[in-house]
Design a protein around this motif. Structure first.
Motif, PDB file in Angstrom:
ATOM      1  N   CYS A  32      36.132  34.675  46.706  1.00  0.00           N
ATOM      2  CA  CYS A  32      37.780  34.975  46.502  1.00  0.00           C
ATOM      3  C   CYS A  32      37.744  35.874  47.191  1.00  0.00           C
ATOM      4  CB  CYS A  32      38.211  35.115  45.451  1.00  0.00           C
ATOM      5  SG  CYS A  32      38.100  34.022  44.302  1.00  0.00           S
ATOM      6  N   ILE A  33      39.170  35.823  48.758  1.00  0.00           N
ATOM      7  CA  ILE A  33      38.934  36.185  49.826  1.00  0.00           C
ATOM      8  C   ILE A  33      40.677  36.587  50.234  1.00  0.00           C
ATOM      9  CG2 ILE A  33      37.220  36.706  50.745  1.00  0.00           C
ATOM     10  CD1 ILE A  33      38.306  34.914  52.867  1.00  0.00           C
ATOM     11  N   SER A  34      41.178  37.534  50.124  1.00  0.00           N
ATOM     12  CA  SER A  34      42.924  37.591  51.051  1.00  0.00           C
ATOM     13  C   SER A  34      43.044  38.463  51.863  1.00  0.00           C
ATOM     14  CB  SER A  34      43.619  37.838  49.632  1.00  0.00           C
ATOM     15  OG  SER A  34      44.852  37.363  49.443  1.00  0.00           O
ATOM     16  N   ASP A  35      44.448  38.575  51.960  1.00  0.00           N
ATOM     17  CA  ASP A  35      44.375  39.582  53.330  1.00  0.00           C
ATOM     18  C   ASP A  35      44.054  39.432  54.739  1.00  0.00           C
ATOM     19  OD1 ASP A  35      47.490  40.868  52.041  1.00  0.00           O
ATOM     20  OD2 ASP A  35      45.965  39.800  50.100  1.00  0.00           O
ATOM     21  N   THR A  36      43.442  39.032  55.190  1.00  0.00           N
ATOM     22  CA  THR A  36      42.554  38.923  56.479  1.00  0.00           C
ATOM     23  C   THR A  36      42.760  39.571  57.306  1.00  0.00           C
ATOM     24  OG1 THR A  36      42.595  37.037  57.049  1.00  0.00           O
ATOM     25  CG2 THR A  36      40.517  38.025  55.443  1.00  0.00           C
ATOM     26  N   HIS A  37      44.306  39.182  57.856  1.00  0.00           N
ATOM     27  CA  HIS A  37      45.596  39.771  59.280  1.00  0.00           C
ATOM     28  C   HIS A  37      44.595  39.695  60.160  1.00  0.00           C
ATOM     29  CE1 HIS A  37      48.790  40.878  56.043  1.00  0.00           C
ATOM     30  NE2 HIS A  37      47.140  41.734  55.433  1.00  0.00           N
ATOM     31  N   SER A  38      44.063  37.897  60.340  1.00  0.00           N
ATOM     32  CA  SER A  38      43.461  38.221  61.578  1.00  0.00           C
ATOM     33  C   SER A  38      42.767  39.128  61.946  1.00  0.00           C
ATOM     34  CB  SER A  38      44.885  37.760  62.692  1.00  0.00           C
ATOM     35  OG  SER A  38      46.175  37.839  63.136  1.00  0.00           O
ATOM     36  N   LYS A  39      42.017  39.318  60.506  1.00  0.00           N
ATOM     37  CA  LYS A  39      40.861  40.507  60.849  1.00  0.00           C
ATOM     38  C   LYS A  39      38.759  38.916  60.256  1.00  0.00           C
ATOM     39  CE  LYS A  39      42.474  44.151  61.043  1.00  0.00           C
ATOM     40  NZ  LYS A  39      43.804  44.378  61.123  1.00  0.00           N
ATOM     41  N   LYS A  40      37.681  39.283  60.918  1.00  0.00           N
ATOM     42  CA  LYS A  40      37.030  38.900  59.982  1.00  0.00           C
ATOM     43  C   LYS A  40      36.332  38.857  59.960  1.00  0.00           C
ATOM     44  CE  LYS A  40      37.582  34.505  63.876  1.00  0.00           C
ATOM     45  NZ  LYS A  40      38.797  35.590  64.730  1.00  0.00           N
ATOM     46  N   THR A  41      34.865  38.841  59.022  1.00  0.00           N
ATOM     47  CA  THR A  41      33.942  39.445  58.060  1.00  0.00           C
ATOM     48  C   THR A  41      32.893  38.886  57.918  1.00  0.00           C
ATOM     49  OG1 THR A  41      33.261  41.278  56.409  1.00  0.00           O
ATOM     50  CG2 THR A  41      35.219  39.438  56.068  1.00  0.00           C
ATOM     51  N   LEU A  42      31.718  39.695  57.002  1.00  0.00           N
ATOM     52  CA  LEU A  42      30.494  37.856  56.913  1.00  0.00           C
ATOM     53  C   LEU A  42      31.226  37.762  55.263  1.00  0.00           C
ATOM     54  CD1 LEU A  42      27.750  40.406  57.460  1.00  0.00           C
ATOM     55  CD2 LEU A  42      28.133  38.617  58.434  1.00  0.00           C
ATOM     56  N   ILE A  43      31.196  36.093  54.949  1.00  0.00           N
ATOM     57  CA  ILE A  43      31.892  35.610  53.981  1.00  0.00           C
ATOM     58  C   ILE A  43      30.300  35.412  53.107  1.00  0.00           C
ATOM     59  CG2 ILE A  43      32.933  34.015  52.754  1.00  0.00           C
ATOM     60  CD1 ILE A  43      34.544  36.244  53.762  1.00  0.00           C
ATOM     61  N   PRO A  44      29.786  36.131  51.543  1.00  0.00           N
ATOM     62  CA  PRO A  44      28.806  35.656  50.945  1.00  0.00           C
ATOM     63  C   PRO A  44      28.964  34.001  50.587  1.00  0.00           C
ATOM     64  CG  PRO A  44      29.724  37.405  50.031  1.00  0.00           C
ATOM     65  CD  PRO A  44      30.618  36.926  50.669  1.00  0.00           C
ATOM     66  N   ASP A  45      27.678  32.771  50.598  1.00  0.00           N
ATOM     67  CA  ASP A  45      27.948  31.584  50.193  1.00  0.00           C
ATOM     68  C   ASP A  45      28.290  31.120  48.781  1.00  0.00           C
ATOM     69  OD1 ASP A  45      27.772  28.872  51.240  1.00  0.00           O
ATOM     70  OD2 ASP A  45      25.688  28.824  51.069  1.00  0.00           O
ATOM     71  N   GLY A  46      28.656  30.185  48.742  1.00  0.00           N
ATOM     72  CA  GLY A  46      29.422  30.040  47.883  1.00  0.00           C
ATOM     73  C   GLY A  46      30.162  28.042  47.531  1.00  0.00           C
ATOM     74  N   ASP A  47      30.003  27.906  46.741  1.00  0.00           N
ATOM     75  CA  ASP A  47      31.537  26.495  46.165  1.00  0.00           C
ATOM     76  C   ASP A  47      32.328  26.727  46.743  1.00  0.00           C
ATOM     77  OD1 ASP A  47      28.087  25.096  45.114  1.00  0.00           O
ATOM     78  OD2 ASP A  47      29.050  26.445  43.547  1.00  0.00           O
ATOM     79  N   VAL A  48      32.587  26.969  46.868  1.00  0.00           N
ATOM     80  CA  VAL A  48      34.848  27.347  46.780  1.00  0.00           C
ATOM     81  C   VAL A  48      34.591  28.517  47.790  1.00  0.00           C
ATOM     82  CG1 VAL A  48      36.894  26.644  46.056  1.00  0.00           C
ATOM     83  CG2 VAL A  48      35.010  25.634  45.438  1.00  0.00           C
ATOM     84  N   LEU A  49      35.151  28.619  48.682  1.00  0.00           N
ATOM     85  CA  LEU A  49      35.765  29.771  49.706  1.00  0.00           C
ATOM     86  C   LEU A  49      37.508  29.364  48.897  1.00  0.00           C
ATOM     87  CD1 LEU A  49      35.637  32.285  51.045  1.00  0.00           C
ATOM     88  CD2 LEU A  49      35.783  30.735  52.986  1.00  0.00           C
ATOM     89  N   ILE A  50      38.183  30.809  48.101  1.00  0.00           N
ATOM     90  CA  ILE A  50      39.362  30.652  48.414  1.00  0.00           C
ATOM     91  C   ILE A  50      40.011  31.828  48.979  1.00  0.00           C
ATOM     92  CG2 ILE A  50      41.507  30.881  46.684  1.00  0.00           C
ATOM     93  CD1 ILE A  50      39.576  30.301  44.756  1.00  0.00           C
TER      94      ILE A  50
END
Length: 320
Positions: free
Chosen positions: A57-75
């Motif tokens: 689960c992520i939110s409020d990235t405001h046009s930025k990117k970062t490393l995201i762990p793997d999983g079944d669903v990204l929200i």
């Protein structure tokens, strides 16, 4: 009455001195409530390891990117962009689509103006977005099946709207006194994704979240509620939907009365006792007698740290 150091911005937490002098009972109850939650344990029961579904689960990235762990669903719970242009949002969609998760669920936030025709820039009037297989939810839902997890299904519902918080160009706003939530969320929802928090939970002490969303949550009680918007509310909180939580929310909803008048409010003190009583009872039931306190796991997944404009909070990983 003037209090010491009121918050300089509605999105900033007030100082401890302000909280103590403006409403000592509220400050006390908020501290006790979260201390009790720490010991009370989880509000959701995990299935067997072989049938668990991992949600990132992520939110409020405001046009930025970062490393995201793997999983079944990204929200992603909204505010993909900062200025809200089609180009900004498409760039975030392209990034999310490149990630390896089986399913990606996205909602908009108040900074994603292109997705709200009322806030769309004139220069974007003839543009469109390519969601590239993402599940974009806007007052809508989807049920997903997970073959790897014993063909379990989860029902998701997403909504972007927020109580008005300033900024004429902000998207999906409604007047704070308007009930924009009652009867809108399907009772079958397992995972609710909104941009605004429910009021008083992973929110700021003065309550930037929505009281009507909180009322609807008392009716629906999903397993998981993911949101963002209030960056300073980042974290997790177990909601148990009992009289102790009701008492906590009543105290949090009180107006600031000041140091002395606040301490003479007997109903607030009775609510304080209820918070303690139901908290201890819930702790004994779940941690000593082995019972299950069924409830909702609330997650504020904002990756932006406060008002810094920088990503720094890690993604929230939830197994359901």
């Amino acid at each position: 009455m003037l209090f010491i150091h009121p918050p300089s911005s509605p999105f900033e937490p007030p100082s401890l001195l302000f909280r103590l002098t403006s409403s000592p009972i509220k400050f006390l109850v908020q501290c006790l409530y979260h201390l009790i939650l720490f010991f009370r344990g989880s509000a959701i029961k995990l299935p067997d390891q072989s049938s668990r579904i991992r949600l990132v689960c992520i939110s409020d990235t405001h046009s930025k990117k970062t490393l995201i762990p793997d999983g079944d669903v990204l929200i992603h719970a909204g505010d993909l962009a900062n200025e809200g242009t089609a180009a900004e949002i498409q760039e975030q969609i392209d990034w999310i689509a490149s990630l390896p998760h089986q399913h990606k669920i996205v909602i908009a936030g108040n900074h994603d103006g292109f997705l709200d025709p009322r806030s769309r820039h004139d220069s974007d009037s003839k543009k469109s977005l390519d969601f590239k297989g993402l599940h974009y939810l806007q007052h809508s839902g989807i049920t997903l099946t997970f073959p790897r997890a014993a063909r379990r299904q989860l029902s998701f519902y997403g909504a972007p709207h927020i109580p008005a918080c300033g900024g004429d160009d902000f998207a999906f706003q409604y007047p704070r006194e308007q009930d924009a939530w009652s009867g809108t969320i399907p009772q079958s929802t397992d995972v609710l994704v909104t941009h605004t928090p429910p009021r008083h939970h992973l929110d700021l002490p003065h309550g930037m979240g929505c009281e009507f969303l909180l009322k609807e949550l008392w009716h629906v009680k999903p397993k998981l509620h993911v949101f963002g918007h209030v960056h300073c509310g980042y974290g997790r909180e177990n909601l148990f939907w009992d009289e102790g939580q009701k008492a906590y929310e009543r105290v949090c909803s009180r107006k600031h009365a000041g140091l002395f008048r606040d301490c003479l409010d007997l109903p607030a003190w009775f609510d304080c006792v209820k918070v303690i009583w139901y908290g201890i009872s819930g702790f004994l039931w779940s941690q000593i007698w082995g019972g299950l306190n069924a409830g909702t796991l609330a997650v504020n997944a904002s990756l932006t740290v406060g008002s810094t404009g920088k990503l720094g909070n890690p993604p929230q990983i939830i197994d359901l």
